[in-house]
Design a protein around this motif. Structure first.
Motif, PDB file in Angstrom:
ATOM      1  N   ASP A 100      79.775 -35.541-111.681  1.00  0.00           N
ATOM      2  CA  ASP A 100      80.279 -35.318-110.117  1.00  0.00           C
ATOM      3  C   ASP A 100      81.181 -36.395-109.953  1.00  0.00           C
ATOM      4  N   SER A 113      73.218 -39.077-108.220  1.00  0.00           N
ATOM      5  CA  SER A 113      71.943 -38.267-107.568  1.00  0.00           C
ATOM      6  C   SER A 113      70.980 -37.978-108.532  1.00  0.00           C
ATOM      7  N   GLN A 117      72.402 -32.487-107.316  1.00  0.00           N
ATOM      8  CA  GLN A 117      73.734 -32.237-106.374  1.00  0.00           C
ATOM      9  C   GLN A 117      75.003 -32.701-107.383  1.00  0.00           C
ATOM     10  N   TYR A 118      75.414 -32.078-108.193  1.00  0.00           N
ATOM     11  CA  TYR A 118      76.496 -32.342-109.044  1.00  0.00           C
ATOM     12  C   TYR A 118      77.528 -31.062-108.904  1.00  0.00           C
ATOM     13  N   ASP A 119      78.868 -31.365-108.925  1.00  0.00           N
ATOM     14  CA  ASP A 119      79.860 -30.398-108.932  1.00  0.00           C
ATOM     15  C   ASP A 119      79.713 -29.426-110.308  1.00  0.00           C
TER      16      ASP A 119
END
Length: 130
Positions: A100, A113, A117-119
């Motif tokens: 991320d 995180s 919540q990682y892209d």
């Protein structure tokens, strides 16, 4: 876009070791956080370890792996590693690499995180301990 590909998984006996690798490609310069997550059948995905890639030695480990696993990042080749020692059957899971561009503030310092919540995510590598 960042592409992640894990490798190094396999089947080992209790007490054995494995070293997982996560090769990152694409816009790797944008990545600030990387992490290892795992998910066993019938269980929720859980964080294993995180690392801030542009801050020296800033890592996080879940209590279940502290003292046994070590996460590291090689900035030269954009590769994330997870050295797993003293493996237990409870470590059996699909292990995923994540990345991320953002860091968060935790206790007044940069952190990553732990809530998933990682892209970017890799396809996973299976670890089986018996």
């Amino acid at each position: 876009h960042v592409q992640l590909v894990e490798s190094g998984g396999g089947s080992v006996q209790t007490g054995g070791s494995l070293r997982l690798s996560c090769a990152a490609s694409g816009d790797t310069s944008s990545v600030r956080c990387m992490a290892w997550y795992r998910q066993a059948p019938g269980k929720e995905r859980e964080v294993v370890a995180t690392i801030v890639t542009d801050v020296r030695d800033r890592t996080f480990y879940s209590e279940s792996v502290t003292g046994r696993f070590t996460v590291s990042h090689d900035n030269a080749d954009s590769t994330l590693y997870l050295q797993m020692n003293s493996l237990k059957p409870e470590d059996t899971a699909m292990y995923y690499c994540a990345a991320d561009p953002w860091v968060i503030a935790r206790d007044g310092r940069a952190a990553c995180s732990t809530s998933g919540q990682y892209d970017y995510w890799g396809p996973g590598t299976q670890v089986t301990v018996s």
